[in-house]
Design an enzyme around this catalytic site. Sequence first.
Site, mmCIF file in Angstrom:
data_model
loop_
_atom_site.group_PDB
_atom_site.id
_atom_site.type_symbol
_atom_site.label_atom_id
_atom_site.label_comp_id
_atom_site.label_asym_id
_atom_site.label_seq_id
_atom_site.Cartn_x
_atom_site.Cartn_y
_atom_site.Cartn_z
ATOM 1 N N GLU A 47 0.859 -1.194 0.000
ATOM 2 C CA GLU A 47 0.000 0.000 0.000
ATOM 3 C C GLU A 47 0.893 1.241 0.000
ATOM 4 O O GLU A 47 1.905 1.295 0.700
ATOM 5 C CB GLU A 47 -0.874 -0.019 1.248
ATOM 6 C CG GLU A 47 -1.758 1.214 1.420
ATOM 7 C CD GLU A 47 -2.506 1.219 2.746
ATOM 8 O OE1 GLU A 47 -3.542 1.885 2.823
ATOM 9 O OE2 GLU A 47 -2.042 0.546 3.701
ATOM 10 N N LYS A 113 -9.593 2.605 -2.265
ATOM 11 C CA LYS A 113 -9.837 2.046 -0.937
ATOM 12 C C LYS A 113 -11.170 2.530 -0.382
ATOM 13 O O LYS A 113 -11.432 3.733 -0.293
ATOM 14 C CB LYS A 113 -8.685 2.455 -0.016
ATOM 15 C CG LYS A 113 -8.720 1.835 1.373
ATOM 16 C CD LYS A 113 -7.497 2.297 2.153
ATOM 17 C CE LYS A 113 -7.436 1.702 3.544
ATOM 18 N NZ LYS A 113 -6.259 2.208 4.297
ATOM 19 N N CYS A 147 -5.576 -2.827 2.699
ATOM 20 C CA CYS A 147 -5.318 -2.685 4.131
ATOM 21 C C CYS A 147 -6.563 -2.768 5.024
ATOM 22 O O CYS A 147 -7.072 -3.852 5.272
ATOM 23 C CB CYS A 147 -4.542 -1.396 4.378
ATOM 24 S SG CYS A 147 -3.593 -1.412 5.933
#
Length: 268
Positions: A47, A113, A147
């Site tokens: 990430e 995300k 994540c």
Amino acid sequence: MTSFSDTLKISLIQSPLHWHKIDANLAMFEEKIWQIEGDTDLIILPEMFSTGFTNAAPDLAEPMNSKTFRWMKQQATQTKAVVCGSFIAREGKHMYNRLLWMQPNGEYSYYDKKHLFRMSEEHEIYSAGTTHLTVELKGWKIKPLVCYDLRFPVWSRNETIDDNTLAYDLLLYVANWPASRVHVWQTLLKARAIENLSYCVGLNRVGEDGMQISYNGHSCIYNYKGESVTDLGDHEKISSVELSKAELIAFRKKFPAYLDADSFSLNK
């Protein structure tokens, strides 16, 4: 023309990152990519691999087709492999933690995300994504996420499609996941693999960032039974692993728990 293969070779690059130094990170990862032994199908980077996980997006965000984008395109072309990882992308007034899926032919997809880490005020700086992404590589269906998305199983739910097959074969997370919560990282990756009857890959970083947060890696792959395929431990490392789709399909036929899954609709 789409090619199909029983095996998929995945290369994991677990690395420290240079804090806020895009050029240094791109140069470092280029060297690491060329250390991969033999051909590979998919190269996975962490990430925010070009900056480290940061809220300094106003200073570091890049438009599409800028430096990091062009670098990923070059690496994919040269290695003849898909390259993926997330970076800080800017579109107008909005900034995104954007995972880019770059193919060797220059075609690409991206995923923004969805779940922004409020404990570090990520949600105050970045805009959340609203759509899923499922990509195909050599006949494998792959869902990439980022994540903190790992904590939300509904978002990664492997849905049954019309012919009683599942929507994806491999679930993939790129992360900057702190060492203080590594047990959660390993536990949730294993759970996502089991509940979705899928391989699950987690690629994390190592080292310390500019906020003195420590990361201890443990990038890993779990199979559809939650068994460890590989764990890179807590040091800088490059590792390639071959996965078998035939073994996955055989297990799904033997243990088709997904046929009893609850139906639901997701309010995005």
